[in-house]
Write an enzyme that holds these catalytic residues in place. Structure first.
Site, PDB file in Angstrom:
ATOM      1  N   GLU A   1     -61.394  37.504  28.834  1.00 23.49           N
ATOM      2  CA  GLU A   1     -62.185  36.351  29.268  1.00 23.49           C
ATOM      3  C   GLU A   1     -63.401  36.766  30.084  1.00 23.49           C
ATOM      4  O   GLU A   1     -64.394  36.030  30.143  1.00 23.49           O
ATOM      5  CB  GLU A   1     -61.312  35.368  30.069  1.00 23.49           C
ATOM      6  CG  GLU A   1     -61.132  35.654  31.536  1.00 23.49           C
ATOM      7  CD  GLU A   1     -60.103  36.722  31.852  1.00 23.49           C
ATOM      8  OE1 GLU A   1     -59.770  36.887  33.036  1.00 23.49           O
ATOM      9  OE2 GLU A   1     -59.633  37.407  30.922  1.00 23.49           O
TER      10      GLU A   1
ATOM     11  N   ASP B   1     -54.570  33.037  35.306  1.00 24.94           N
ATOM     12  CA  ASP B   1     -55.643  33.547  36.157  1.00 24.94           C
ATOM     13  C   ASP B   1     -57.025  33.393  35.531  1.00 24.94           C
ATOM     14  O   ASP B   1     -57.918  34.188  35.786  1.00 24.94           O
ATOM     15  CB  ASP B   1     -55.381  35.001  36.538  1.00 24.94           C
ATOM     16  CG  ASP B   1     -55.162  35.893  35.334  1.00 24.94           C
ATOM     17  OD1 ASP B   1     -55.143  35.371  34.203  1.00 24.94           O
ATOM     18  OD2 ASP B   1     -55.012  37.117  35.519  1.00 24.94           O
TER      19      ASP B   1
END
Length: 260
Positions: free
Chosen positions: A133, A163
């Site tokens: 990400e 997260d």
């Protein structure tokens, strides 16, 4: 005292460029290249890398002399190593005290990246199997033709993807595809990522960095405030999603790792 008279601590490239063991930095023509590595080779994800990325993004965001950022890796991988399915490190060994610094850093890491007020280009130089990400949050995403994206560290490895993966991947991939990606450990090739819109250009390895710098120089042609305010406008929704969902996801991830 007017706002123009308020003194702020000065952050310059020299104050932070050599602070990090896992990030090699150089800046030319106002373009900052951040190259992730472990001992000169591909980045091996660790608590050290986690800590340093959070701090580095904060420092870069405080430096007004950086006009464009290029984020890339080293060698033939962007980041690893892959975690074998069903065998995560540190399963259920966390206590609230040991998880707290990770929780704090994780709440800041992606928001600090998104708070950099300069366009960000990622040049993914190979497989990204841990925290893909991060490069995907860049404004422009380039990848080598042998790149693939995968999340081996979370659900397939026995952890909640709380997260930031739980926000970024469904948003970028589409809700159903993102959930499938996270739950199954799906390996997405560069060509597939391009067709999904995750990656803007797929390039031979030899052309990757030159293309990143070409695009960075193109972005630098616009005035500083145009670059800065465009970056702010294009990341506002991402920042708002982080504000509402990141801490909650991290709390769930932490609870699932606590000792019973």
């Amino acid at each position: 005292m007017s706002m123009s008279q308020i003194e702020r601590p000065e952050t310059t490239f020299d104050t932070y460029k050599d602070l990090f063991k896992t990030i090699r930095m150089r800046r030319e023509e106002g373009i900052l290249e951040m190259q992730l590595h472990t001992d000169g080779g591909p980045l091996r994800w660790s608590l050290l890398a986690h800590n340093e990325l959070e701090r580095a993004f904060l420092e870069v965001g405080r430096d007004p002399a950086t006009g464009v950022v290029i984020l890339t890796g080293t060698g033939d991988e962007f980041c690893g190593p892959a975690i074998e399915p069903g065998k995560p490190p540190n399963r259920n060994i966390m206590t609230p005290e040991t998880y707290d610094p990770i929780f704090w850093e994780s709440k800041q890491l992606l928001p600090h990246l998104l708070s950099i007020e300069a366009p960000v280009i990622s040049a993914i130089n190979g497989p990204a199997v841990r925290h893909a990400e991060i490069p995907l949050l860049a404004d422009i995403v380039l990848a080598t033709d042998d790149t693939f994206l995968q999340d081996t560290a979370h659900y397939p490895g026995g952890m909640v993807p709380g997260d930031g993966m739980h926000i970024v991947m469904p948003l970028l991939m589409g809700f159903n595809r993102g959930r499938y990606f996270l739950l199954t450990g799906q390996k997405v090739s560069a060509a597939e990522a391009h067709s999904m819109g995750l990656v803007n250009e797929v390039l031979p390895r030899a052309a990757l960095k030159d293309r990143a710098w070409e695009l960075a120089r193109q972005l630098m042609l616009q005035p500083r405030l145009v670059r800065r305010y465009t970056r702010i406008a294009l990341t506002e929704e991402l920042r708002s999603r982080m504000q509402g969902l990141l801490g909650y996801g991290l709390a769930l991830e932490g609870m699932a790792r606590m000792k019973s």
